[in-house]
Design a protein around this motif. Structure first.
Motif, PDB file in Angstrom:
ATOM      1  N   ALA A 225       0.823  -1.216   0.000  1.00  9.71           N
ATOM      2  CA  ALA A 225       0.000   0.000   0.000  1.00  9.71           C
ATOM      3  C   ALA A 225       0.858   1.267   0.000  1.00  9.71           C
ATOM      4  CB  ALA A 225      -0.924  -0.003   1.204  1.00  9.71           C
ATOM      5  N   THR A 313     -13.134  -3.372  -0.104  1.00  7.49           N
ATOM      6  CA  THR A 313     -11.960  -2.948  -0.853  1.00  7.49           C
ATOM      7  C   THR A 313     -11.797  -3.782  -2.115  1.00  7.49           C
ATOM      8  OG1 THR A 313      -9.557  -2.574  -0.742  1.00  7.49           O
ATOM      9  CG2 THR A 313     -10.420  -4.518   0.384  1.00  7.49           C
ATOM     10  N   ARG A 315      -8.657  -3.999  -3.112  1.00  6.18           N
ATOM     11  CA  ARG A 315      -7.217  -4.258  -2.961  1.00  6.18           C
ATOM     12  C   ARG A 315      -6.952  -5.140  -1.738  1.00  6.18           C
ATOM     13  NH1 ARG A 315      -4.705   1.654  -2.810  1.00  6.18           N
ATOM     14  NH2 ARG A 315      -6.548   2.029  -1.471  1.00  6.18           N
ATOM     15  N   GLN A 318      -3.739  -5.560   0.962  1.00  5.17           N
ATOM     16  CA  GLN A 318      -2.976  -4.334   1.153  1.00  5.17           C
ATOM     17  C   GLN A 318      -3.534  -3.590   2.364  1.00  5.17           C
ATOM     18  OE1 GLN A 318      -2.448  -1.861  -2.346  1.00  5.17           O
ATOM     19  NE2 GLN A 318      -2.625  -3.630  -3.727  1.00  5.17           N
ATOM     20  N   THR A 320      -4.712  -0.780   3.597  1.00  8.81           N
ATOM     21  CA  THR A 320      -5.254   0.513   3.195  1.00  8.81           C
ATOM     22  C   THR A 320      -6.391   0.922   4.126  1.00  8.81           C
ATOM     23  OG1 THR A 320      -6.965  -0.414   1.755  1.00  8.81           O
ATOM     24  CG2 THR A 320      -4.761  -0.106   0.801  1.00  8.81           C
ATOM     25  N   ASN A 321      -6.837   2.170   3.973  1.00 10.27           N
ATOM     26  CA  ASN A 321      -7.992   2.644   4.730  1.00 10.27           C
ATOM     27  C   ASN A 321      -9.282   2.498   3.937  1.00 10.27           C
ATOM     28  OD1 ASN A 321      -7.451   4.617   2.830  1.00 10.27           O
ATOM     29  ND2 ASN A 321      -7.908   6.343   4.197  1.00 10.27           N
ATOM     30  N   ASP A 322      -9.299   1.608   2.950  1.00 13.16           N
ATOM     31  CA  ASP A 322     -10.469   1.443   2.076  1.00 13.16           C
ATOM     32  C   ASP A 322     -11.731   1.088   2.846  1.00 13.16           C
ATOM     33  OD1 ASP A 322      -8.798   1.978   0.008  1.00 13.16           O
ATOM     34  OD2 ASP A 322      -8.903   0.003  -0.939  1.00 13.16           O
ATOM     35  N   GLN A 382      -4.058   8.254   5.695  1.00 15.86           N
ATOM     36  CA  GLN A 382      -3.718   6.861   5.434  1.00 15.86           C
ATOM     37  C   GLN A 382      -2.540   6.407   6.282  1.00 15.86           C
ATOM     38  OE1 GLN A 382      -3.791   5.646   1.203  1.00 15.86           O
ATOM     39  NE2 GLN A 382      -4.605   7.681   0.755  1.00 15.86           N
TER      40      GLN A 382
END
Length: 406
Positions: A225, A313, A315, A318, A320-322, A382
């Motif tokens: 990420a 997400t 992704r 990874q 992430t803050n998705d 993030q």
């Protein structure tokens, strides 16, 4: 006959007399001996000249008439020193059980022997090459989800209420933990089959290697990420044996729900989000730490059984803050489909984008948790999310490392 001093006359009184049911002055059933001599009656606590009829309850009678209890009572009567020792040990267990292992005791009267109800763990090695172990784990072929989920399952049993559970001891590989539904026995056996040779070859404990594997998974997911980081790690965990494990009492640590991996053994009368809060406080986590961990665990692909609920997400794998970005996106609406389940639909096309559960929804619907979620959903936060996730993760992994306390 001496009710204020330590002796063994209780067993003699109980076993040497026949007992009959009588009514107490209040009308309750109780037991009193048949044809007892006055000399055998207990003296009054304040006036030794007065003797009173002894009284027993159903619980006392069980010691006499139940075959199992009777055998124990007879053994104690024949060996008073055995009773003295058993009582002392039982009393010590009663008033110290919530203090955790003996490493936390201080003072000259603390016992030195290992007691199984303290969940003893032998000291682990600290002189092995941590980086070499991490490299072997990284090359093992395990997925991020497998590594992180196994480390989490090993550590999440920690209870700050009585200091039991946690990753130290690697009891996740022993009965009964290895067979718990929450730990996905087949997946667990496969992952441990990869990690055990690494531990054996390196001189590290399996407990350390399990935690290291989780750290490796997080570092890989963070790098994917765009965040280069090293998850803090302290070696020295040991590996407990089956003989060191109180299997019967360990079963009470079994997770019946784990919102962090979106697991619910069955639908309970208690809402899933309340079970989430219960496990969170047992692990000693704050609400922001809980929020960061759940958001990270979702995108890392750690859901129990590989379900897609709450994986908001594109992704996966990874860090992430998705989860938070899509949770708070007003372009989606949440539609209940069945108990504890929702569909996340695009407001314009009505297309189902994701599925989710009550514990996912609560981070958008509860005012306090939504405030935390919106902080992590910001484009410029993030890095904050990743750092907060790592701090909370490390806190859980080290929760039972009492040897690290100042």
């Amino acid at each position: 006959t001496h009710p204020t001093q330590w002796d063994h006359e209780y067993l003699e009184m109980l076993l040497d007399h026949e007992w009959e049911v009588v009514q107490s002055p209040a009308g309750a059933n109780q037991w009193q001996p048949v044809d007892i001599r006055e000399a055998d009656m207990p003296v009054d606590v304040e006036d030794p000249a007065i003797r009173r009829m002894p009284m027993m309850t159903d619980a006392d009678m069980a010691m006499k008439v139940d075959p199992g209890f009777r055998e124990i009572a007879e053994a104690f009567r024949q060996d008073p020193e055995r009773l003295d020792d058993a009582f002392a040990r039982a009393w010590f267990k009663l008033i110290h059980r919530d203090m955790g292992p003996k490493e936390r005791y201080i003072g000259p009267e603390a016992p030195t022997e290992d007691l199984i109800w303290q969940d003893p763990v032998p000291a682990g090695a600290t002189d092995y090459n941590v980086e070499a172990v991490k490299q072997r784990i990284a090359e093992s072929g395990l997925s991020v989800g497998d590594m992180v989920a196994t480390a989490w399952d090993s550590a999440r049993t920690f209870r700050q209420s009585d200091k039991r559970g946690g990753a130290n001891g690697a009891r996740i590989r022993l009965a009964p933990q290895k067979d718990w539904e929450a730990n996905e026995p087949e997946r667990l056996a496969r992952v441990l089959g990869v990690l055990e040779p690494i531990a054996a070859d390196s001189g590290a404990s399996l407990a350390d290697v399990i935690v290291l594997a989780g750290n490796v998974g997080i570092e890989q997911a963070a790098k994917a990420a765009g965040h280069d980081l090293v998850v803090p790690f302290q070696p020295g965990r040991g590996d407990a044996s089956q003989e060191m494990t109180d299997t019967d009492s360990m079963r009470w640590l079994e997770p019946l729900s784990d919102a962090y991996r979106n697991f619910l053994k069955k639908d309970y009368s208690v809402p899933a989000e309340e079970l989430m809060l219960d496990r969170t406080q047992l692990m000693g986590l704050t609400a922001p730490e809980m929020t960061a961990l759940i958001g990270g665990m979702r995108v890392l692909g750690t859901n129990h059984g590989g379900t897609r609920h709450g994986v908001l997400t594109e992704r996966e794998g990874q860090l992430t803050n998705d989860f938070f970005v899509n949770l708070t996106d007003m372009g989606y609406r949440w539609v209940p489909t069945e108990a504890n389940r929702y569909e996340v639909r695009d407001r314009r096309s009505d297309e189902v984008k994701w599925t989710a559960t009550r514990v996912d929804l609560v981070f958008g619907s509860d005012a306090v948790l939504r405030a935390y979620a919106e902080v992590y959903a910001q484009d410029d936060n993030q890095a904050k999310f990743v750092n907060d996730f790592v701090k909370a993760w490390t806190k859980v992994m080290n929760a039972d490392r009492f040897d690290l306390e100042p």
